[in-house]
Design an enzyme around this catalytic site. Structure first.
Site, PDB file in Angstrom:
ATOM      1  N   LYS A   1       3.836  -0.984  11.083  1.00  0.00           N
ATOM      2  CA  LYS A   1       4.373  -2.313  10.770  1.00  0.00           C
ATOM      3  C   LYS A   1       4.200  -2.619   9.284  1.00  0.00           C
ATOM      4  O   LYS A   1       3.117  -2.926   8.811  1.00  0.00           O
ATOM      5  CB  LYS A   1       3.695  -3.420  11.582  1.00  0.00           C
ATOM      6  CG  LYS A   1       4.585  -4.678  11.530  1.00  0.00           C
ATOM      7  CD  LYS A   1       3.864  -5.976  11.770  1.00  0.00           C
ATOM      8  CE  LYS A   1       3.285  -6.629  10.558  1.00  0.00           C
ATOM      9  NZ  LYS A   1       4.231  -7.053   9.513  1.00  0.00           N
TER      10      LYS A   1
ATOM     11  N   GLU B   1      -8.802  -2.175   4.897  1.00  0.00           N
ATOM     12  CA  GLU B   1      -8.728  -2.029   3.428  1.00  0.00           C
ATOM     13  C   GLU B   1      -8.307  -3.388   2.900  1.00  0.00           C
ATOM     14  O   GLU B   1      -7.137  -3.762   3.017  1.00  0.00           O
ATOM     15  CB  GLU B   1      -7.683  -0.970   3.044  1.00  0.00           C
ATOM     16  CG  GLU B   1      -7.986   0.431   3.540  1.00  0.00           C
ATOM     17  CD  GLU B   1      -9.127   1.083   2.800  1.00  0.00           C
ATOM     18  OE1 GLU B   1      -9.455   0.640   1.680  1.00  0.00           O
ATOM     19  OE2 GLU B   1      -9.717   2.024   3.348  1.00  0.00           O
TER      20      GLU B   1
ATOM     21  N   CYS C   1      -4.616  -4.260  -5.570  1.00  0.00           N
ATOM     22  CA  CYS C   1      -5.923  -4.594  -4.972  1.00  0.00           C
ATOM     23  C   CYS C   1      -7.063  -4.199  -5.893  1.00  0.00           C
ATOM     24  O   CYS C   1      -8.093  -4.865  -5.935  1.00  0.00           O
ATOM     25  CB  CYS C   1      -6.067  -3.908  -3.622  1.00  0.00           C
ATOM     26  SG  CYS C   1      -5.745  -2.145  -3.693  1.00  0.00           S
TER      27      CYS C   1
ATOM     28  N   GLU D   1      -9.702 -13.729  -5.284  1.00  0.00           N
ATOM     29  CA  GLU D   1      -8.599 -12.829  -5.641  1.00  0.00           C
ATOM     30  C   GLU D   1      -7.339 -13.669  -5.868  1.00  0.00           C
ATOM     31  O   GLU D   1      -6.853 -14.324  -4.948  1.00  0.00           O
ATOM     32  CB  GLU D   1      -8.380 -11.836  -4.495  1.00  0.00           C
ATOM     33  CG  GLU D   1      -7.341 -10.782  -4.801  1.00  0.00           C
ATOM     34  CD  GLU D   1      -7.089  -9.850  -3.612  1.00  0.00           C
ATOM     35  OE1 GLU D   1      -6.891 -10.345  -2.492  1.00  0.00           O
ATOM     36  OE2 GLU D   1      -7.078  -8.629  -3.827  1.00  0.00           O
TER      37      GLU D   1
HETATM   38  P1  NAD Z   1      -1.694 -10.005   4.392  1.00  0.00           P
HETATM   39  O1  NAD Z   1      -3.066  -9.904   4.969  1.00  0.00           O
HETATM   40  O2  NAD Z   1      -1.050 -11.328   4.316  1.00  0.00           O
HETATM   41  O3  NAD Z   1      -0.671  -9.095   5.241  1.00  0.00           O
HETATM   42  C1  NAD Z   1      -0.872  -7.710   5.400  1.00  0.00           C
HETATM   43  C2  NAD Z   1      -0.135  -7.245   6.638  1.00  0.00           C
HETATM   44  O4  NAD Z   1      -0.725  -7.838   7.789  1.00  0.00           O
HETATM   45  C3  NAD Z   1       1.347  -7.633   6.685  1.00  0.00           C
HETATM   46  O5  NAD Z   1       2.082  -6.562   7.239  1.00  0.00           O
HETATM   47  C4  NAD Z   1       1.348  -8.825   7.626  1.00  0.00           C
HETATM   48  O6  NAD Z   1       2.557  -9.023   8.280  1.00  0.00           O
HETATM   49  C5  NAD Z   1       0.279  -8.401   8.615  1.00  0.00           C
HETATM   50  N1  NAD Z   1      -0.317  -9.475   9.398  1.00  0.00           N
HETATM   51  C6  NAD Z   1      -0.452 -10.786   9.077  1.00  0.00           C
HETATM   52  N2  NAD Z   1      -1.086 -11.443  10.072  1.00  0.00           N
HETATM   53  C7  NAD Z   1      -1.359 -10.539  11.041  1.00  0.00           C
HETATM   54  C8  NAD Z   1      -2.013 -10.594  12.305  1.00  0.00           C
HETATM   55  N3  NAD Z   1      -2.522 -11.734  12.778  1.00  0.00           N
HETATM   56  N4  NAD Z   1      -2.120  -9.463  13.017  1.00  0.00           N
HETATM   57  C9  NAD Z   1      -1.630  -8.294  12.557  1.00  0.00           C
HETATM   58  N5  NAD Z   1      -1.011  -8.173  11.360  1.00  0.00           N
HETATM   59  C10 NAD Z   1      -0.879  -9.271  10.608  1.00  0.00           C
HETATM   60  O7  NAD Z   1      -1.765  -9.286   2.983  1.00  0.00           O
HETATM   61  P2  NAD Z   1      -0.614  -9.193   1.883  1.00  0.00           P
HETATM   62  O8  NAD Z   1      -0.476 -10.530   1.245  1.00  0.00           O
HETATM   63  O9  NAD Z   1       0.581  -8.516   2.458  1.00  0.00           O
HETATM   64  O10 NAD Z   1      -1.265  -8.145   0.850  1.00  0.00           O
HETATM   65  C11 NAD Z   1      -2.108  -8.513  -0.180  1.00  0.00           C
HETATM   66  C12 NAD Z   1      -3.546  -8.189   0.150  1.00  0.00           C
HETATM   67  O11 NAD Z   1      -3.680  -6.804   0.448  1.00  0.00           O
HETATM   68  C13 NAD Z   1      -4.476  -8.454  -1.008  1.00  0.00           C
HETATM   69  O12 NAD Z   1      -5.634  -9.094  -0.555  1.00  0.00           O
HETATM   70  C14 NAD Z   1      -4.802  -7.048  -1.513  1.00  0.00           C
HETATM   71  O13 NAD Z   1      -6.018  -6.947  -2.206  1.00  0.00           O
HETATM   72  C15 NAD Z   1      -4.806  -6.277  -0.242  1.00  0.00           C
HETATM   73  N6  NAD Z   1      -4.649  -4.842  -0.502  1.00  0.00           N
HETATM   74  C16 NAD Z   1      -5.743  -4.023  -0.355  1.00  0.00           C
HETATM   75  C17 NAD Z   1      -5.633  -2.661  -0.638  1.00  0.00           C
HETATM   76  C18 NAD Z   1      -6.812  -1.732  -0.500  1.00  0.00           C
HETATM   77  O14 NAD Z   1      -6.627  -0.545  -0.659  1.00  0.00           O
HETATM   78  N7  NAD Z   1      -8.015  -2.207  -0.220  1.00  0.00           N
HETATM   79  C19 NAD Z   1      -4.403  -2.155  -1.060  1.00  0.00           C
HETATM   80  C20 NAD Z   1      -3.318  -3.010  -1.199  1.00  0.00           C
HETATM   81  C21 NAD Z   1      -3.455  -4.352  -0.913  1.00  0.00           C
END
Ligand code: NAD
Length: 496
Positions: free
Chosen positions: A176, A251, A289, A390
């Site tokens: 997803k 992550e 990130c 962040e």
């Molecule tokens: P997000 O948490 O809003 O969404 C991430 C994913 O989770 C999306 O596909 C979203 O649709 C899904 N999602 C949302 N609610 C959900 C639920 N209840 N159940 C299952 N899936 C759900 O994050 P974002 O805004 O897309 O991404 C940014 C974040 O990702 C930042 O905090 C960034 O630091 C982090 N990030 C971390 C890494 C790493 O390697 N640690 C890498 C890239 C991004």
């Protein structure tokens, strides 16, 4: 995409069960990039069931390792072939520059090649129990049905870190992507099909996480959830998964310190440090990130260093990622720009000194896109939310220290622990400091690099589990100890 079905379930492409679609917006100019199917929870449950059925029939897990490795290599070959098409999609969807998207595609290719090689040589472990009639060995088996959830900042890159080891291990999966940036993952799933991934091994649904989340995670049919995204979502997923004792890898976010010591030395050392601090935070407009968003700098050089940084930041060419002259693109959406702007307002109200940026670009050509200027706040401290939270935008905060122990203390004073950078010309100090920092990746006199062969992941609230490297494969495997007695005797415990 644009009329073609986008959900891939059990080896068939289909539209959403209720016919719903979502408009995907190009953040460079606000135009419609594509219209894609928006899955229903019922579609998501179908996808999980398809992955379960195929895993349980055992044929994929039983596929000889050499065949799975060859499949991964075929995927890598197709990624090379489709590099430009995938890069264009990624740029149209995320706004990142085409140069960055091309690097992403090359990195994704190397991840598939790496896991093709690793799985081909992974051997069982023999354990000597001191009895020649016992063959004791530890074997690795696929963890089972995986749900792989990715964010929007590196859509296909983050997904590939999951899909490649999951395929290598013999798992089946539901993929997803973020609803904000699904385009490259849809194209990639077609590529997996072309490479010969058997029906039902990879299933794709896209749509709102809030809507699909429970269908994907609140189920005993799933064995492992690998999630990359924000802390709040990760916590929700872990809570839901706990009901079923489902294994979870998270992550999550980062607020990454970049420690700069006054001994960076020569003019070349200085220029290199300025350049890496600048790139570390402003690449991809800070939507990384591991972005080095906290400059922690020795007091004696701070004023000059920040002045040089600000001069360079003001020259960064912000623009449409399709324009080769652009050095960084827009933020991913209007909504996200709103979040970044609210953090800038917060920084000002908290008393930080705005050194540069803090505004949208004035160029009328960029008026329709979600652009934001590289922004630096000096004179920050740990009482400010701009330093602890962040922002995921092009915002650098500056804190100052007077000695090594204070630098380390500041570098570790965060709820996160994803990545950190250290600049010093003193090798002894460098080694001391990198060992003292509680972060999953630490760069010494460099910033931002990674390799498929080395683990990636976070300490603290940056998550648990690791991607890439051998551990990134082990996440998708169960270990099983097999104790084989080749000359069975009576156990001899009970005498009656
Ligand atoms: P997000 O948490 O809003 O969404 C991430 C994913 O989770 C999306 O596909 C979203 O649709 C899904 N999602 C949302 N609610 C959900 C639920 N209840 N159940 C299952 N899936 C759900 O994050 P974002 O805004 O897309 O991404 C940014 C974040 O990702 C930042 O905090 C960034 O630091 C982090 N990030 C971390 C890494 C790493 O390697 N640690 C890498 C890239 C991004």
């Amino acid at each position: 995409m644009n009329g073609e079905p986008d959900l891939y379930i059990g080896g068939s492409w289909r539209h959403a069960g209720d016919g719903a679609t979502r408009d995907i917006i190009n953040p460079a100019d606000g135009s419609l990039a594509a219209r894609v199917d928006e899955a229903t929870p019922h579609d998501a449950r179908d996808a999980v069931t398809a992955a379960r059925r195929v895993f349980d029939d055992g044929s994929w897990a039983a596929t000889p390792v050499a065949e799975r490795a060859a499949l991964l290599d075929r995927v890598a070959d197709l990624l090379v072939r489709d590099r430009e098409e995938l890069s264009l999609l990624e740029t149209r969807d995320t706004g990142k520059t085409l140069a960055e998207s091309r690097i992403d595609m090359d990195d994704i290719t190397s991840v598939f090649r790496y896991y093709a090689r690793l799985i081909a040589v992974q051997a069982d472990r023999l354990v000597d129990v001191g009895d020649p009639s016992i063959i004791s060995r530890v074997v690795r088996e696929p963890v089972g049905v995986c749900v792989l959830i990715a964010p929007w900042n590196y859509p296909l890159l983050q997904m590939s870190w999951k899909v490649a080891p999951a395929l290598a291990a013999g798992c089946t999966m539901v993929v997803k992507p973020s609803e904000v940036t699904p385009l490259s993952t849809i194209a990639f799933t077609r590529l997996l099909e072309e490479a010969g991934v058997p029906a039902g091994v990879v299933n794709l649904v896209q749509g709102s996480g809030a809507t699909l989340g429970n269908a994907l995670t609140d189920t005993a049919e799933v064995d492992f959830i690998s999630f990359t995204g924000g802390v709040a979502t990760g916590r929700t997923i872990a809570q839901v998964a706990a009901k079923h004792v489902t294994k979870v890898a998270l992550e999550l976010g980062g607020k990454n310190p970049h420690l700069v010591f006054a001994d960076i030395g020569t003019a070349a050392g200085w220029d290199s440090a300025v350049d890496h601090v600048l790139t570390g935070v402003f690449l991809h407009s800070g939507q990384v990130c591991s972005a080095g968003t906290r400059l922690i700098i020795e007091e004696s050089i701070a004023d000059d260093f920040v002045a040089d940084l600000a001069a360079r930041a003001a020259k960064i060419r912000v623009g449409d990622g399709m324009d080769p002259a652009s050095e960084t693109g827009p933020l991913v959406s209007e909504q996200h720009r709103g979040k970044v702007e609210s953090y800038v307002a917060l920084g000002i109200s908290e008393g930080a000194t705005l050194v540069c940026g803090g505004a949208r670009p004035s160029d009328p050509v960029l008026a329709k896109g979600s652009y934001y200027l590289p922004t630096i706040f000096d004179r920050c401290d740990r009482s400010m939310r701009i330093v602890t939270e962040e922002t995921f935008g092009p915002i650098l905060t500056v804190e100052r220290f007077t000695d090594e122990s204070e630098a380390i203390r500041l570098g570790n004073d965060t709820q996160y622990g994803l990545a950190a950078g250290v600049r010093t010309s003193d090798a002894g100090r460098g080694e001391r400091v990198v060992r003292a920092l509680r972060h999953g990746t630490v760069w010494l006199n460099d910033f931002g690099y990674y390799t498929a062969a080395a683990e990636w992941g976070g300490f603290g609230k940056s998550g648990n589990g690791r991607e890439l490297g051998p551990t990134g494969l082990a996440e998708y495997q169960e270990t099983k100890h097999i104790w084989h007695n080749v000359a069975p005797q009576k156990a001899g415990w009970f005498k009656g």
